[in-house]
Design an enzyme around this catalytic site. Structure first.
Site, PDB file in Angstrom:
ATOM      1  CG  LEU A  74      -2.075  -1.131   1.251  1.00  0.00           C
ATOM      2  CD1 LEU A  74      -2.879  -1.162   2.428  1.00  0.00           C
ATOM      3  CD2 LEU A  74      -2.726  -0.971  -0.075  1.00  0.00           C
ATOM      4  CB  CYS A  75       4.437   2.050  -0.155  1.00  0.00           C
ATOM      5  SG  CYS A  75       4.965   1.730   1.451  1.00  0.00           S
ATOM      6  CG  HIS A  76       1.173   6.659  -2.288  1.00  0.00           C
ATOM      7  ND1 HIS A  76       0.877   6.525  -0.845  1.00  0.00           N
ATOM      8  CD2 HIS A  76       0.126   6.979  -2.799  1.00  0.00           C
ATOM      9  CE1 HIS A  76      -0.461   6.771  -0.766  1.00  0.00           C
ATOM     10  NE2 HIS A  76      -0.942   6.984  -2.141  1.00  0.00           N
ATOM     11  CG  MET A 119       6.535   2.690   4.733  1.00  0.00           C
ATOM     12  SD  MET A 119       7.075   1.493   6.127  1.00  0.00           S
ATOM     13  CE  MET A 119       7.140   0.023   5.286  1.00  0.00           C
ATOM     14  CD  GLU A 120       9.156   5.369   0.299  1.00  0.00           C
ATOM     15  OE1 GLU A 120       8.325   5.113  -0.038  1.00  0.00           O
ATOM     16  OE2 GLU A 120       9.030   5.794   1.612  1.00  0.00           O
ATOM     17  CG  ASP A 134      23.365 -12.869  -0.994  1.00  0.00           C
ATOM     18  OD1 ASP A 134      23.195 -13.935  -1.051  1.00  0.00           O
ATOM     19  OD2 ASP A 134      23.859 -12.356  -2.091  1.00  0.00           O
TER      20      ASP A 134
END
Length: 166
Positions: A74-76, A119-120, A134
């Site tokens: 739901l992030c833009h 969020m970014e 990794d």
């Protein structure tokens, strides 16, 4: 506090930011990864077989921040004006596993937009830490990612936020 990602029927929705003003937004997040002393030394020396771990993790963190709108449902999708990922070789931490050495990743993101970039910043940090894992898993499968959190944010209707030291 009301949840904004649900409609009146409880369905998940993307928040409509169409009527919001464009403002400067900035957020910084951080997290750490605990690695074995051998792994820590190889990262610090740049002698890991897969290459320069922190340079690759920096690029991965930037890419992760840029792809947040594709990863989090739901992030833009935002037009970011800055993504910076920095690392600190913390070493031993008295409050943590004494067998580990810690590396801190810090991601700062900016944009001019209608919604924030928290969020970014968080996605950038997590992607950087996952990339370290990794690239180093052949040497140390016991690595642990820890303490990922939002440090601060600026802009937006909810105002500025600075995490208090716990």
């Amino acid at each position: 506090m009301e949840f904004t990602h649900f409609d009146g029927k409880g369905n998940a929705v993307m928040v409509d930011v169409g009527d919001k003003a464009i403002t400067s937004r900035e957020a910084t997040a951080q997290g750490e990864i605990g690695v074995s002393p051998e792994c820590y030394e190889k990262i610090q020396e740049g002698s890991m077989k897969k290459g320069d771990v922190l340079s690759v993790a920096r690029i991965a963190g930037i890419m992760g921040a840029k792809k947040t709108g594709e990863l989090i449902p739901l992030c833009h999708v935002l037009c970011l004006t800055k993504v910076a990922v920095e690392f600190e070789m913390v070493g031993k931490r008295a409050d943590r596993n004494p067998k580990k050495r810690y590396i801190r990743a810090v991601c700062t993101v900016r944009c001019e937009g209608k919604t924030g970039v928290e969020m970014e910043a968080l996605t950038g940090v997590n992607t950087a830490l996952l990339t370290i894992y990794d690239m180093c898993k052949a040497v140390d499968k016991s690595m642990e990612m820890t303490d990922v959190f939002l440090c601060r944010k600026k802009g937006g209707a909810s105002g500025d936020y600075e995490r208090a030291d716990d």
